[in-house]
Design a protein around this motif. Structure first.
Motif, PDB file in Angstrom:
ATOM      1  N   LEU A 121     -15.167 -10.098  -8.812  1.00 31.20           N
ATOM      2  CA  LEU A 121     -14.759  -9.080  -7.831  1.00 31.20           C
ATOM      3  C   LEU A 121     -13.291  -9.230  -7.454  1.00 31.20           C
ATOM      4  O   LEU A 121     -12.570  -8.241  -7.292  1.00 31.20           O
ATOM      5  N   GLY A 122     -12.851 -10.498  -7.338  1.00 30.38           N
ATOM      6  CA  GLY A 122     -11.444 -10.740  -7.008  1.00 30.38           C
ATOM      7  C   GLY A 122     -10.517 -10.207  -8.089  1.00 30.38           C
ATOM      8  O   GLY A 122      -9.491  -9.584  -7.799  1.00 30.38           O
ATOM      9  N   GLN A 123     -10.898 -10.446  -9.356  1.00 33.22           N
ATOM     10  CA  GLN A 123     -10.092  -9.937 -10.473  1.00 33.22           C
ATOM     11  C   GLN A 123     -10.040  -8.414 -10.455  1.00 33.22           C
ATOM     12  O   GLN A 123      -9.003  -7.811 -10.724  1.00 33.22           O
ATOM     13  N   ARG A 124     -11.162  -7.793 -10.126  1.00 39.12           N
ATOM     14  CA  ARG A 124     -11.207  -6.323 -10.080  1.00 39.12           C
ATOM     15  C   ARG A 124     -10.334  -5.787  -8.946  1.00 39.12           C
ATOM     16  O   ARG A 124      -9.670  -4.760  -9.086  1.00 39.12           O
ATOM     17  N   ARG A 125     -10.335  -6.488  -7.829  1.00 33.78           N
ATOM     18  CA  ARG A 125      -9.484  -6.053  -6.700  1.00 33.78           C
ATOM     19  C   ARG A 125      -8.016  -6.106  -7.101  1.00 33.78           C
ATOM     20  O   ARG A 125      -7.253  -5.174  -6.852  1.00 33.78           O
ATOM     21  N   LEU A 126      -7.611  -7.221  -7.734  1.00 29.65           N
ATOM     22  CA  LEU A 126      -6.203  -7.371  -8.119  1.00 29.65           C
ATOM     23  C   LEU A 126      -5.823  -6.347  -9.194  1.00 29.65           C
ATOM     24  O   LEU A 126      -4.712  -5.798  -9.181  1.00 29.65           O
ATOM     25  N   ALA A 127      -6.774  -6.074 -10.100  1.00 25.91           N
ATOM     26  CA  ALA A 127      -6.511  -5.052 -11.126  1.00 25.91           C
ATOM     27  C   ALA A 127      -6.370  -3.676 -10.477  1.00 25.91           C
ATOM     28  O   ALA A 127      -5.521  -2.868 -10.880  1.00 25.91           O
ATOM     29  N   ALA A 128      -7.186  -3.399  -9.468  1.00 27.20           N
ATOM     30  CA  ALA A 128      -7.101  -2.102  -8.779  1.00 27.20           C
ATOM     31  C   ALA A 128      -5.725  -1.933  -8.126  1.00 27.20           C
ATOM     32  O   ALA A 128      -5.123  -0.844  -8.176  1.00 27.20           O
ATOM     33  N   ILE A 129      -5.213  -3.007  -7.542  1.00 30.95           N
ATOM     34  CA  ILE A 129      -3.874  -2.940  -6.928  1.00 30.95           C
ATOM     35  C   ILE A 129      -2.839  -2.630  -8.011  1.00 30.95           C
ATOM     36  O   ILE A 129      -2.011  -1.726  -7.868  1.00 30.95           O
ATOM     37  N   GLN A 130      -2.921  -3.379  -9.114  1.00 33.64           N
ATOM     38  CA  GLN A 130      -1.977  -3.205 -10.224  1.00 33.64           C
ATOM     39  C   GLN A 130      -2.012  -1.766 -10.769  1.00 33.64           C
ATOM     40  O   GLN A 130      -0.984  -1.098 -10.899  1.00 33.64           O
ATOM     41  N   HIS A 131      -3.218  -1.271 -11.064  1.00 27.77           N
ATOM     42  CA  HIS A 131      -3.356   0.076 -11.647  1.00 27.77           C
ATOM     43  C   HIS A 131      -2.891   1.154 -10.678  1.00 27.77           C
ATOM     44  O   HIS A 131      -2.268   2.141 -11.079  1.00 27.77           O
ATOM     45  N   THR A 132      -3.209   0.974  -9.400  1.00 26.57           N
ATOM     46  CA  THR A 132      -2.820   1.994  -8.415  1.00 26.57           C
ATOM     47  C   THR A 132      -1.299   2.022  -8.253  1.00 26.57           C
ATOM     48  O   THR A 132      -0.699   3.107  -8.162  1.00 26.57           O
ATOM     49  N   LEU A 133      -0.678   0.847  -8.257  1.00 22.16           N
ATOM     50  CA  LEU A 133       0.794   0.822  -8.181  1.00 22.16           C
ATOM     51  C   LEU A 133       1.409   1.553  -9.372  1.00 22.16           C
ATOM     52  O   LEU A 133       2.376   2.308  -9.223  1.00 22.16           O
ATOM     53  N   GLU A 134       0.834   1.351 -10.550  1.00 23.14           N
ATOM     54  CA  GLU A 134       1.364   2.035 -11.751  1.00 23.14           C
ATOM     55  C   GLU A 134       1.255   3.548 -11.619  1.00 23.14           C
ATOM     56  O   GLU A 134       2.200   4.285 -11.926  1.00 23.14           O
ATOM     57  N   GLN A 135       0.105   4.024 -11.140  1.00 17.96           N
ATOM     58  CA  GLN A 135      -0.082   5.478 -10.944  1.00 17.96           C
ATOM     59  C   GLN A 135       0.895   6.026  -9.913  1.00 17.96           C
ATOM     60  O   GLN A 135       1.499   7.078 -10.102  1.00 17.96           O
ATOM     61  N   LEU A 136       1.027   5.301  -8.814  1.00 21.47           N
ATOM     62  CA  LEU A 136       1.907   5.766  -7.732  1.00 21.47           C
ATOM     63  C   LEU A 136       3.356   5.825  -8.207  1.00 21.47           C
ATOM     64  O   LEU A 136       4.101   6.741  -7.846  1.00 21.47           O
ATOM     65  N   GLU A 137       3.745   4.850  -9.021  1.00 21.56           N
ATOM     66  CA  GLU A 137       5.116   4.848  -9.527  1.00 21.56           C
ATOM     67  C   GLU A 137       5.369   6.107 -10.370  1.00 21.56           C
ATOM     68  O   GLU A 137       6.440   6.713 -10.295  1.00 21.56           O
ATOM     69  N   GLN A 138       4.351   6.511 -11.133  1.00 18.20           N
ATOM     70  CA  GLN A 138       4.501   7.726 -11.958  1.00 18.20           C
ATOM     71  C   GLN A 138       4.559   8.990 -11.112  1.00 18.20           C
ATOM     72  O   GLN A 138       5.148   9.981 -11.514  1.00 18.20           O
ATOM     73  N   GLN A 139       3.898   8.984  -9.966  1.00 13.56           N
ATOM     74  CA  GLN A 139       3.833  10.180  -9.098  1.00 13.56           C
ATOM     75  C   GLN A 139       4.790  10.053  -7.919  1.00 13.56           C
ATOM     76  O   GLN A 139       4.604  10.724  -6.899  1.00 13.56           O
ATOM     77  N   ALA A 140       5.781   9.179  -8.028  1.00  5.25           N
ATOM     78  CA  ALA A 140       6.616   8.839  -6.864  1.00  5.25           C
ATOM     79  C   ALA A 140       7.232  10.071  -6.193  1.00  5.25           C
ATOM     80  O   ALA A 140       7.335  10.129  -4.966  1.00  5.25           O
ATOM     81  N   ARG A 141       7.597  11.086  -6.986  1.00  2.00           N
ATOM     82  CA  ARG A 141       8.268  12.259  -6.396  1.00  2.00           C
ATOM     83  C   ARG A 141       7.386  12.962  -5.356  1.00  2.00           C
ATOM     84  O   ARG A 141       7.886  13.522  -4.390  1.00  2.00           O
ATOM     85  N   GLN A 142       6.080  12.929  -5.582  1.00  2.00           N
ATOM     86  CA  GLN A 142       5.158  13.609  -4.646  1.00  2.00           C
ATOM     87  C   GLN A 142       5.119  12.939  -3.279  1.00  2.00           C
ATOM     88  O   GLN A 142       4.590  13.488  -2.323  1.00  2.00           O
ATOM     89  N   LEU A 143       5.649  11.713  -3.231  1.00  2.00           N
ATOM     90  CA  LEU A 143       5.583  10.972  -1.968  1.00  2.00           C
ATOM     91  C   LEU A 143       6.831  11.178  -1.115  1.00  2.00           C
ATOM     92  O   LEU A 143       6.966  10.589  -0.053  1.00  2.00           O
ATOM     93  N   GLU A 144       7.730  12.019  -1.589  1.00  2.00           N
ATOM     94  CA  GLU A 144       8.941  12.277  -0.800  1.00  2.00           C
ATOM     95  C   GLU A 144       8.643  13.184   0.388  1.00  2.00           C
ATOM     96  O   GLU A 144       9.364  13.187   1.366  1.00  2.00           O
ATOM     97  N   LYS A 145       7.566  13.994   0.271  1.00  5.25           N
ATOM     98  CA  LYS A 145       7.218  14.915   1.370  1.00  5.25           C
ATOM     99  C   LYS A 145       6.333  14.210   2.388  1.00  5.25           C
ATOM    100  O   LYS A 145       5.617  13.269   2.049  1.00  5.25           O
ATOM    101  N   LEU A 146       6.366  14.751   3.620  1.00  7.69           N
ATOM    102  CA  LEU A 146       5.529  14.200   4.684  1.00  7.69           C
ATOM    103  C   LEU A 146       4.163  14.890   4.660  1.00  7.69           C
ATOM    104  O   LEU A 146       4.080  16.104   4.840  1.00  7.69           O
ATOM    105  N   HIS A 147       3.123  14.127   4.404  1.00  7.79           N
ATOM    106  CA  HIS A 147       1.749  14.658   4.474  1.00  7.79           C
ATOM    107  C   HIS A 147       0.800  13.452   4.611  1.00  7.79           C
ATOM    108  O   HIS A 147       1.250  12.286   4.585  1.00  7.79           O
ATOM    109  N   LEU A 148      -0.488  13.729   4.736  1.00 12.73           N
ATOM    110  CA  LEU A 148      -1.443  12.625   4.934  1.00 12.73           C
ATOM    111  C   LEU A 148      -1.417  11.648   3.764  1.00 12.73           C
ATOM    112  O   LEU A 148      -1.606  10.440   3.950  1.00 12.73           O
ATOM    113  N   GLY A 149      -1.148  12.156   2.560  1.00 11.45           N
ATOM    114  CA  GLY A 149      -1.116  11.282   1.385  1.00 11.45           C
ATOM    115  C   GLY A 149       0.053  10.314   1.433  1.00 11.45           C
ATOM    116  O   GLY A 149      -0.115   9.106   1.208  1.00 11.45           O
ATOM    117  N   SER A 150       1.236  10.827   1.737  1.00  9.64           N
ATOM    118  CA  SER A 150       2.406   9.933   1.751  1.00  9.64           C
ATOM    119  C   SER A 150       2.297   8.937   2.915  1.00  9.64           C
ATOM    120  O   SER A 150       2.684   7.771   2.775  1.00  9.64           O
TER     121      SER A 150
END
Ligand SMILES: N[C@@H](CCC(=O)N[C@@H](CS)C(=O)NCC(=O)O)C(=O)O
Length: 195
Positions: A121-150
């Motif tokens: 479970l610990g390995q899966r948690r750390l992998a989830a952090i890693q994968h989510t950071l990778e996705q967020l880095e690809q979608q970084a432009r969408q986080l420039e706006k103010l909304h519940l997601g950003s």
């Protein structure tokens, strides 16, 4: 309106940030969610923060549901804009997943020590952090706006800096760090900084 919270909860901080962005000022009730506080138990049978007692006396739990309620409760333009709902909801899901993986890593380490990270479970948690950071880095432009997601992603990333600084998300995700720079400086984020 009463908001039950504590100072180190990323879930409670997100709700507080949304309240501030919406110009709402719930009474803040500081509690220790691990101390079986009867007031918190009455507000949330799961004994977790955040919990919100509304003006009508209804007690709401789960940070994303509370955030949606607050967004609708104030007349200021919605932080879940109609035309961008799918993108914002997607980012909220990623932000919540990142928060869950980070928070559960911290709690598991506290109770089980270093062994926690080596478990499946610990390995899966750390992998989830890693994968989510990778996705967020690809979608970084969408986080420039103010909304519940950003806002949710910003709180999740600041929680990483606070509790898991060894992950060094800014170095791994330079676009993301740049996109969120001004949002991180907003009064709602500064006022609620983790301590
Ligand atoms: N899914 C919940 C998670 C809330 C949560 O886990 N809060 C933690 C503090 S960060 C808590 O109160 N933990 C106490 C417990 O689990 O007994 C939400 O989004 O509100």
């Amino acid at each position: 309106m009463k908001l039950y919270l504590n100072a180190t909860s990323p879930y409670a901080r997100f709700v507080r940030v949304v309240a501030l962005e919406k110009g709402l000022q719930p009474e803040l009730v500081w509690v220790d969610p691990w101390a079986n506080d009867p007031a918190l138990l009455a507000a949330n049978p799961a004994l977790r923060v955040p919990a919100l007692e509304t003006e009508q006396g209804t007690c709401l739990s789960e940070s994303m549901l509370i955030a949606l309620h607050l967004d609708q409760a104030a007349t200021i333009p919605s932080l879940l804009p109609t035309g961008e709902q799918e993108q914002v909801l997607q980012l909220m899901g990623w932000g919540q997943g990142l928060t869950d993986a980070a928070f559960n890593t911290v709690i598991a380490r506290k109770h089980q020590g270093a062994e926690a990270d080596r478990s499946i479970l610990g390995q899966r948690r750390l992998a989830a952090i890693q994968h989510t950071l990778e996705q967020l880095e690809q979608q970084a432009r969408q986080l420039e706006k103010l909304h519940l997601g950003s806002l949710l992603v910003a709180v999740a990333l600041d929680y990483l800096s606070f509790r898991l600084p060894e992950i060094q998300w800014q170095q791994r995700c330079p676009q993301l760090a740049a996109s969120l720079q001004s949002l991180m400086q907003r009064p709602s984020m500064k006022t609620t900084a983790f301590v």
